[in-house]
Design a protein around this motif. Sequence first.
Motif, PDB file in Angstrom:
ATOM      1  N   UNK A  75       0.879  -1.167   0.000  1.00  0.00           N
ATOM      2  CA  UNK A  75       0.000   0.000   0.000  1.00  0.00           C
ATOM      3  C   UNK A  75       0.918   1.218   0.000  1.00  0.00           C
ATOM      4  N   UNK A  76       1.100   1.797  -1.195  1.00  0.00           N
ATOM      5  CA  UNK A  76       2.065   2.880  -1.375  1.00  0.00           C
ATOM      6  C   UNK A  76       1.334   4.160  -1.764  1.00  0.00           C
ATOM      7  N   UNK A  77       1.818   5.272  -1.254  1.00  0.00           N
ATOM      8  CA  UNK A  77       1.272   6.593  -1.597  1.00  0.00           C
ATOM      9  C   UNK A  77       1.143   6.703  -3.120  1.00  0.00           C
ATOM     10  N   UNK A  78      -0.066   7.005  -3.593  1.00  0.00           N
ATOM     11  CA  UNK A  78      -0.323   7.065  -5.035  1.00  0.00           C
ATOM     12  C   UNK A  78       0.560   8.075  -5.755  1.00  0.00           C
ATOM     13  N   UNK A  79       0.937   9.143  -5.089  1.00  0.00           N
ATOM     14  CA  UNK A  79       1.770  10.163  -5.728  1.00  0.00           C
ATOM     15  C   UNK A  79       3.190   9.657  -5.990  1.00  0.00           C
ATOM     16  N   UNK A 104     -10.680  -1.187  -2.038  1.00  0.00           N
ATOM     17  CA  UNK A 104     -10.980  -0.921  -0.635  1.00  0.00           C
ATOM     18  C   UNK A 104     -12.401  -1.342  -0.313  1.00  0.00           C
ATOM     19  N   UNK A 105     -12.702  -1.712   0.883  1.00  0.00           N
ATOM     20  CA  UNK A 105     -11.825  -1.700   2.045  1.00  0.00           C
ATOM     21  C   UNK A 105     -11.020  -2.984   2.199  1.00  0.00           C
ATOM     22  N   UNK A 106     -11.310  -3.993   1.386  1.00  0.00           N
ATOM     23  CA  UNK A 106     -10.678  -5.298   1.585  1.00  0.00           C
ATOM     24  C   UNK A 106      -9.264  -5.401   1.033  1.00  0.00           C
ATOM     25  N   UNK A 107      -8.952  -4.624   0.013  1.00  0.00           N
ATOM     26  CA  UNK A 107      -7.653  -4.759  -0.651  1.00  0.00           C
ATOM     27  C   UNK A 107      -7.038  -3.382  -0.854  1.00  0.00           C
ATOM     28  N   UNK A 108      -6.164  -2.950   0.070  1.00  0.00           N
ATOM     29  CA  UNK A 108      -5.600  -1.605  -0.022  1.00  0.00           C
ATOM     30  C   UNK A 108      -4.335  -1.499  -0.895  1.00  0.00           C
ATOM     31  N   UNK A 109      -3.873  -2.601  -1.447  1.00  0.00           N
ATOM     32  CA  UNK A 109      -2.559  -2.648  -2.098  1.00  0.00           C
ATOM     33  C   UNK A 109      -2.607  -2.167  -3.544  1.00  0.00           C
ATOM     34  N   UNK A 138       5.201   3.808   2.235  1.00  0.00           N
ATOM     35  CA  UNK A 138       4.529   2.519   2.397  1.00  0.00           C
ATOM     36  C   UNK A 138       3.731   2.514   3.691  1.00  0.00           C
ATOM     37  N   UNK A 139       2.439   2.215   3.550  1.00  0.00           N
ATOM     38  CA  UNK A 139       1.561   2.177   4.724  1.00  0.00           C
ATOM     39  C   UNK A 139       1.352   0.777   5.260  1.00  0.00           C
ATOM     40  N   UNK A 140       1.367  -0.234   4.368  1.00  0.00           N
ATOM     41  CA  UNK A 140       1.226  -1.621   4.805  1.00  0.00           C
ATOM     42  C   UNK A 140       1.660  -2.536   3.668  1.00  0.00           C
ATOM     43  N   UNK A 141       1.856  -3.808   4.017  1.00  0.00           N
ATOM     44  CA  UNK A 141       2.248  -4.774   2.986  1.00  0.00           C
ATOM     45  C   UNK A 141       1.960  -6.195   3.469  1.00  0.00           C
ATOM     46  N   UNK A 142       2.087  -7.136   2.536  1.00  0.00           N
ATOM     47  CA  UNK A 142       1.920  -8.543   2.857  1.00  0.00           C
ATOM     48  C   UNK A 142       2.698  -9.348   1.826  1.00  0.00           C
ATOM     49  N   UNK A 143       2.869 -10.633   2.096  1.00  0.00           N
ATOM     50  CA  UNK A 143       3.503 -11.549   1.148  1.00  0.00           C
ATOM     51  C   UNK A 143       2.537 -12.699   0.908  1.00  0.00           C
ATOM     52  N   UNK A 144       2.225 -12.944  -0.351  1.00  0.00           N
ATOM     53  CA  UNK A 144       1.348 -14.040  -0.741  1.00  0.00           C
ATOM     54  C   UNK A 144       2.225 -15.101  -1.394  1.00  0.00           C
ATOM     55  N   UNK A 145       2.412 -16.227  -0.731  1.00  0.00           N
ATOM     56  CA  UNK A 145       3.305 -17.269  -1.244  1.00  0.00           C
ATOM     57  C   UNK A 145       2.588 -18.145  -2.267  1.00  0.00           C
ATOM     58  N   UNK A 146       3.329 -18.566  -3.279  1.00  0.00           N
ATOM     59  CA  UNK A 146       2.793 -19.458  -4.305  1.00  0.00           C
ATOM     60  C   UNK A 146       2.455 -20.803  -3.677  1.00  0.00           C
ATOM     61  N   UNK A 147       1.323 -21.365  -4.092  1.00  0.00           N
ATOM     62  CA  UNK A 147       0.933 -22.679  -3.592  1.00  0.00           C
ATOM     63  C   UNK A 147       0.873 -23.711  -4.719  1.00  0.00           C
ATOM     64  N   UNK A 148       0.998 -23.251  -5.960  1.00  0.00           N
ATOM     65  CA  UNK A 148       0.960 -24.163  -7.101  1.00  0.00           C
ATOM     66  C   UNK A 148       1.740 -23.551  -8.248  1.00  0.00           C
ATOM     67  N   UNK A 149       2.238 -24.395  -9.129  1.00  0.00           N
ATOM     68  CA  UNK A 149       2.908 -23.934 -10.336  1.00  0.00           C
ATOM     69  C   UNK A 149       1.863 -23.906 -11.439  1.00  0.00           C
ATOM     70  N   UNK A 150       1.686 -22.736 -12.039  1.00  0.00           N
ATOM     71  CA  UNK A 150       0.733 -22.606 -13.122  1.00  0.00           C
ATOM     72  C   UNK A 150       1.469 -22.717 -14.449  1.00  0.00           C
ATOM     73  N   UNK A 151       0.798 -23.286 -15.423  1.00  0.00           N
ATOM     74  CA  UNK A 151       1.397 -23.422 -16.742  1.00  0.00           C
ATOM     75  C   UNK A 151       1.484 -22.039 -17.385  1.00  0.00           C
ATOM     76  N   UNK A 152       2.687 -21.671 -17.816  1.00  0.00           N
ATOM     77  CA  UNK A 152       2.890 -20.390 -18.478  1.00  0.00           C
ATOM     78  C   UNK A 152       2.951 -20.630 -19.976  1.00  0.00           C
ATOM     79  N   UNK A 153       2.160 -19.881 -20.706  1.00  0.00           N
ATOM     80  CA  UNK A 153       2.181 -20.018 -22.159  1.00  0.00           C
ATOM     81  C   UNK A 153       2.203 -18.650 -22.795  1.00  0.00           C
ATOM     82  N   UNK A 154       2.647 -18.613 -24.011  1.00  0.00           N
ATOM     83  CA  UNK A 154       2.646 -17.382 -24.790  1.00  0.00           C
ATOM     84  C   UNK A 154       1.421 -17.324 -25.678  1.00  0.00           C
ATOM     85  N   UNK A 155       1.537 -16.515 -26.726  1.00  0.00           N
ATOM     86  CA  UNK A 155       0.460 -16.334 -27.679  1.00  0.00           C
ATOM     87  C   UNK A 155       0.061 -17.651 -28.315  1.00  0.00           C
TER      88      UNK A 155
END
Length: 160
Positions: A75-79, A104-109, A138-155
């Motif tokens: 959650x970083x100052x917009x300016x 907001x109000x659930x997701x301030x990031x 910075x007013x707040x932060x969190x870390x969301x850890x990966x729980x699965x590997x997603x298949x990455x593909x291009x065009x």
Amino acid sequence: MALSDFDRALIGATQGGLPLVPRPYEAVGAMLGVPGEQVRERLSQMLDEGLIRRIGAVPNHYRLGYTANGMTVWDVDDALVDELGDRVGALPGVSHCYRRPRHRPDWPYNLFAMVHGRSRNEVERQALAIHCLLGPACRSHDILYSSAILKKTGLRLKDH
């Protein structure tokens, strides 16, 4: 914008990735029966035209030993978010960094930075470095850890 037959063939030849050889454009050109320079030029034009967004490596972080992957959210100052986001994105442990709208109000990031480490402690150390860089913006932060590997593909083109 309509795709030419060559564009369709080029996308088909590269949608699984460029060949892992010293001269990938020449290898693709050989598959298509054209010089590698023509492949490079057309891909460059496709970038300029917005048909493709980027050409880049997509590493498998897990196979490289980076098994603790965390999306850090801030959650970083917009300016200041654009300026600070550029600085965060340049850090060596950050693979991608981008601004997103708050819900907001659930997701301030509004700033996201993907961090890769060999352990959660390493990810947390990198997050601390980001926090220090952001400073009082910075007013707040969190870390969301990966729980699965997603298949990455291009065009991909759909067959009709």
